[in-house]
Scaffold this active site. Sequence first.
Site, PDB file in Angstrom:
ATOM      1  N   SER A  62       0.614  -1.241  -0.256  1.00 35.50           N
ATOM      2  CA  SER A  62      -0.109   0.104  -0.368  1.00 35.50           C
ATOM      3  C   SER A  62       1.060   1.304   0.011  1.00 35.50           C
ATOM      4  O   SER A  62      -0.102   1.784  -0.505  1.00 35.50           O
ATOM      5  CB  SER A  62      -1.217  -0.128   1.311  1.00 35.50           C
ATOM      6  N   HIS A  67       1.928   4.846   4.323  1.00 36.75           N
ATOM      7  CA  HIS A  67       1.086   5.450   2.991  1.00 36.75           C
ATOM      8  C   HIS A  67       1.543   7.063   2.876  1.00 36.75           C
ATOM      9  O   HIS A  67       1.349   7.431   1.563  1.00 36.75           O
ATOM     10  CB  HIS A  67      -0.294   5.618   4.206  1.00 36.75           C
TER      11      HIS A  67
END
Length: 383
Positions: A285, A336
Amino acid sequence: MITQNHVDKKDMTLMQLAHYFITVENYTPIVVKGVKNEIWLENTDAPYKIIRINGNYIHNKEQLDLDLFKIENIVKQVKRKTLSFSVRTLNILLDIGSTVEVRDGKKIETLYIDSNKDLKKNKQINNLYPELKDNLVDTTDGIEFVINVTNDINVKTAEENREYERVFSKKKNIVTELLIAINILLFLVSSIGTLTGKFDLPTMLALNKRAVVSGEIYRLITSTFMHLNIFHLLMNMYALHIIGSQVESYMGKSKYLAIYIFSGIIGSLLSCVVNGLSGWSLGASGAIFGLMGTLVYFGYHYRLYLDSALKTQIMPIIALNLLIGFMIPDIDNAAHIGGLVGGLFSTMALGIEKRSTRQDTINGTICSTILFIFLCYLVFFAR
């Protein structure tokens, strides 16, 4: 034969200017409803993002004030459409009364050009655009002049259409498919190792600051190919398929791969800084958020085409995922955020073909380097 006497001099000057700005300065015509004898042009990468050429007669101060007010309102619409904080505008007037004193508006610079005089001898416009005098289309013959201007603008439009097709046409996404295949393969190998009890691949390759500092630096990148369970894998691979396909198509295979790897490493470094020695992290991610950063940067440069997608899809998706990361425990939002910033800076450094300037790529390279060195310092040296 039709001579230039059959074409109004003011119209000739207007068409000469429009021809120059479109064919030489890469401006694009804007369709503005309700205007006559005006040409509006836009280039979001130029010093003047908007150029407006007005052939209407401005006969007094009050009419000039009203004209500037109208420009300000149209510019506000362009700002919203192009996500621009500041839109510097050049307002060119071709016909004003003798008592009218030309003045500027808010971020609007006004210039008067007397269409009865030689455009090449106008010092103001030639100081702003030194190439103008050498690129004015010939006005010797009126009808030939109109034909030449029309043909040149059509050629320029055709070139822009071909460029649009080149950038946005569907392409074979080999790198994205390869990255997905590697992630799936490693998950299968990991599952076999766990079921047989012979090895624990996530523990061997996942991100842990203590392991990284002790010399296992490879974890900064291998962790981005590890996944906790099938749901984690499917969610990330679906996102990679959707987002990665677009980035690979827009940026090209080599730039795409470089952005993916750099974003993943930056995400891992920030994760180490935030989560400390005992924290563990794995998943693609962070790198995928880097690709989102690429879409933001790319979308900004192509905002005339992607402004709706940028405002209603890309930005909301990023904001929603970051919000979820803050609300739900065990989601590594540091990775992230690091990936997102890494994607933005690395895309700036690599540049967008025919859009990025040399200064953009230099700034991007400097920012990427400083970010990488700073995070490495925090991970390996700061205590």
